[in-house]
Each structure stands twice: as C-alpha cells, then as structure tokens.
Design a protein around this motif. Structure first.
Motif, PDB file in Angstrom:
ATOM      1  N   LEU A 101      30.450  56.835  60.991  1.00 13.47           N
ATOM      2  CA  LEU A 101      29.887  58.021  61.524  1.00 13.47           C
ATOM      3  C   LEU A 101      28.201  58.292  60.632  1.00 13.47           C
ATOM      4  O   LEU A 101      27.765  58.961  61.494  1.00 13.47           O
ATOM      5  N   SER A 102      28.302  57.669  59.650  1.00 17.77           N
ATOM      6  CA  SER A 102      26.895  58.016  59.095  1.00 17.77           C
ATOM      7  C   SER A 102      25.956  57.235  59.881  1.00 17.77           C
ATOM      8  O   SER A 102      24.949  57.659  59.943  1.00 17.77           O
ATOM      9  N   LEU A 103      26.319  56.075  60.328  1.00 15.37           N
ATOM     10  CA  LEU A 103      25.224  55.620  61.399  1.00 15.37           C
ATOM     11  C   LEU A 103      25.035  56.485  62.678  1.00 15.37           C
ATOM     12  O   LEU A 103      23.809  56.422  63.146  1.00 15.37           O
ATOM     13  N   GLY A 104      25.993  57.150  63.245  1.00  8.44           N
ATOM     14  CA  GLY A 104      25.811  58.010  64.208  1.00  8.44           C
ATOM     15  C   GLY A 104      25.084  59.092  63.897  1.00  8.44           C
ATOM     16  O   GLY A 104      24.316  59.603  64.666  1.00  8.44           O
ATOM     17  N   ILE A 105      25.138  59.718  62.616  1.00  8.62           N
ATOM     18  CA  ILE A 105      24.444  60.842  62.268  1.00  8.62           C
ATOM     19  C   ILE A 105      22.983  60.556  62.092  1.00  8.62           C
ATOM     20  O   ILE A 105      22.137  61.230  62.633  1.00  8.62           O
ATOM     21  N   ARG A 106      22.695  59.242  61.326  1.00  6.45           N
ATOM     22  CA  ARG A 106      21.381  59.082  61.373  1.00  6.45           C
ATOM     23  C   ARG A 106      20.708  58.816  62.695  1.00  6.45           C
ATOM     24  O   ARG A 106      19.649  59.188  63.110  1.00  6.45           O
ATOM     25  N   ARG A 107      21.452  58.484  63.583  1.00  2.00           N
ATOM     26  CA  ARG A 107      20.957  58.164  65.255  1.00  2.00           C
ATOM     27  C   ARG A 107      20.490  59.269  65.756  1.00  2.00           C
ATOM     28  O   ARG A 107      19.722  59.520  66.351  1.00  2.00           O
ATOM     29  N   LEU A 108      21.351  60.520  65.410  1.00  2.00           N
ATOM     30  CA  LEU A 108      21.013  61.561  66.007  1.00  2.00           C
ATOM     31  C   LEU A 108      19.878  62.110  65.426  1.00  2.00           C
ATOM     32  O   LEU A 108      19.212  63.194  65.987  1.00  2.00           O
ATOM     33  N   GLY A 109      19.278  62.023  64.346  1.00  2.00           N
ATOM     34  CA  GLY A 109      17.970  62.605  63.813  1.00  2.00           C
ATOM     35  C   GLY A 109      18.199  63.299  62.703  1.00  2.00           C
ATOM     36  O   GLY A 109      19.254  63.531  62.036  1.00  2.00           O
ATOM     37  N   ALA A 110      17.157  64.079  62.375  1.00  2.00           N
ATOM     38  CA  ALA A 110      17.213  65.112  61.188  1.00  2.00           C
ATOM     39  C   ALA A 110      18.479  66.141  61.228  1.00  2.00           C
ATOM     40  O   ALA A 110      18.621  66.660  62.435  1.00  2.00           O
ATOM     41  N   PHE A 111      18.865  66.430  60.244  1.00  2.00           N
ATOM     42  CA  PHE A 111      19.850  67.517  60.273  1.00  2.00           C
ATOM     43  C   PHE A 111      20.119  68.315  58.865  1.00  2.00           C
ATOM     44  O   PHE A 111      19.374  67.929  58.117  1.00  2.00           O
ATOM     45  N   ASP A 112      20.399  69.696  59.076  1.00  2.00           N
ATOM     46  CA  ASP A 112      20.632  70.309  57.706  1.00  2.00           C
ATOM     47  C   ASP A 112      21.889  70.604  57.484  1.00  2.00           C
ATOM     48  O   ASP A 112      22.178  70.810  56.403  1.00  2.00           O
ATOM     49  N   LEU A 113      22.884  70.655  58.538  1.00  2.00           N
ATOM     50  CA  LEU A 113      24.330  71.070  58.109  1.00  2.00           C
ATOM     51  C   LEU A 113      25.396  70.024  58.864  1.00  2.00           C
ATOM     52  O   LEU A 113      24.920  69.800  59.828  1.00  2.00           O
ATOM     53  N   ILE A 114      26.069  69.451  58.216  1.00  2.00           N
ATOM     54  CA  ILE A 114      27.383  68.759  58.761  1.00  2.00           C
ATOM     55  C   ILE A 114      28.623  69.390  58.659  1.00  2.00           C
ATOM     56  O   ILE A 114      29.007  70.003  57.529  1.00  2.00           O
TER      57      ILE A 114
END
Length: 266
Positions: A101-114
């Motif tokens: 999941l961490s790889l997928g989140i990094r693929r989505l780009g910058a984020f503020d809240l998960i």
C-alpha cells in the motif's frame, strides 16, 4: 487538502472459505463488500475535501473485481481510484500489505492526510494503519472519533481510549484510523454514480510499482496462519430448586466445586 483513503474488500457473509494450502481467505467478488469501517473513512475524507476544496484518492489491494468497490467510493465523492492487483500480492499479512500500500500511495503523489478504517472485520488486527504510517514515516492516530481543527500544517483530533477520550495534535502529513462514531456515510448520488463509471481508474502490479517481491504476498509475510478450526461449544444446565437460601447454598457449593476442578483438585 489532498486525502488518500485505503479500503479493503471483505466477505459479506459469515460463511468464509479458507484456502487449504495457504490458510488465507478465498476472495469471492460476488460476496464481497467494502469493509464497514472503511466506509466511514471515505465519508470523512470527502468531508475534508468539501471543506478545503481538496481531493480524495481511494486505494485498495485486491483481486481485479475490487474495481467495483473502488468505483462505488468514487460515486460517494472520491475523485480517483487506484487498484493494486497482482498474484505476487496474494496471501499477504499486515506487514506485506502495508508495504504494498505504501508503494501505491507514493505512486499517487503528494498527500496531506491518509484515512483508514479502525480495522478490517475479516482480520480484526487493526495493524494496517499504524504499520502503513510507520512505513511512510508519518505520524498516526488510531480510534479517531472527530476532527476538531484542520490547518495547513497540523491537525487536532479526538480519539477514544479505554478511559475516555484524548485530544491530540499532530503535524501533517498524517494518517488517521477512524471509528464508526465519526460520521454517517452518505449514499451515492445519481451524478456521482454517473461520474464513477468514467472516472480515472488505474490498476498496477508488482512490476509497475517496482516492488521488492521478497516483501510482498505470502512469501514476504513473516506471520502466517498455520492452523484454523471452529471451536466446539459445549454447555450444561443445572437446575437449582428450593427457596432463596437453599438456592444460594447450593450455588456456592457448585462454584466451590468448579473452582477446585479448575485448580487441579488442590
């Protein structure tokens, strides 16, 4: 505010089937729903989006048919969906799942809240959220019941504890695991359903994510189920007759006998 929501498909029935070899749940798309706690995570992310003119991306790791559940999340207000699907991900425990999941989140780009649900109802571990936050190197708060303040650099939340409630302030980006008390999920609108059918949707496998295969799936899971069974239930009813005093004396005798048996007759 850029929000990401991690969701999971779980069985919609109590008649769960396990793979006899891997001891993992056999996922049947025809009998699956969004994990109930994740529905509240989706709603809270959408509310943050509406307050901050932000965006919401939904992410899941699962079989290809999980697309149906991701598009339902889009119909409820999310903007984008990403599915991580590959045979290399099958049989993952919480640590391997968090890594993927961490790889997928990094693929989505910058984020503020998960946002994550408190736990998945099929596993009940409540480990994914904290492990994912640790993998990403960001602060996290579990059992969140309310977002009190939301700024550009920090967030203040209320979380439930065994003794009551705590008020915590953490810096952004951060991860929140929410409980059912936080909101009431909305139903998808007609416009939302229509948008979800054509909304951006991406499916990525291990190669596209540049995943370390040794850390994914069953082979990358340090914890594995070695045995499963259905507990046998046995009960015995003892009827105690007589007046209140007689019943009390007999009850004390039964308790003393059971205690002596439990202690090995000593």
């Amino acid at each position: 505010m850029r929000c990401v929501v991690c969701i999971k498909q779980v069985p919609s029935t109590t008649k769960v089937k396990l793979d006899p070899v891997t001891k993992t749940i056999i996922r049947d798309a025809r009998q699956s729903v969004v994990n109930p706690f994740d529905a509240y995570a989706i709603e809270e992310a959408v509310r943050v989006k509406e307050k901050t003119n932000g965006s919401v991306s939904v992410l899941s790791m699962g079989i290809p048919a999980t697309e149906r559940l991701l598009r339902d999340a889009v119909a409820r207000g999310a903007d984008r969906a990403l599915l991580l699907s590959d045979r290399a991900f099958a049989g993952a425990d919480t640590l391997a799942t968090s890594y993927t999941l961490s790889l997928g989140i990094r693929r989505l780009g910058a984020f503020d809240l998960i946002f994550c649900g408190k736990m998945a109802v099929d596993g009940d571990t409540a480990q994914i959220g904290p492990e994912l936050a640790e993998t990403l190197g960001i602060p996290h708060v579990t059992d969140v019941t309310e977002i009190l303040e939301l700024g550009e650099k920090e967030i203040k939340v209320r979380r439930a504890t065994d003794e009551g409630y705590e008020i915590l302030k953490v810096t952004l980006p951060a991860l929140l695991c929410v409980v059912k008390d936080i909101n009431m999920p909305r139903m998808p609108s007609i416009a939302g359903i229509r948008y979800s059918q054509a909304a951006p949707f991406e499916v990525l496998g291990a190669e596209a994510l540049s995943a370390d295969i040794a850390r994914t799936g069953l082979d990358g899971s340090p914890t594995q189920v070695v045995h499963t069974f259905t507990p046998e239930r046995a009960g015995e009813c003892v009827q105690i007759d007589g007046d209140c005093k007689t019943q009390a004396v007999k009850m004390l005798g039964l308790i003393a006998a059971e205690t002596k048996t439990a202690e090995g007759g000593n």
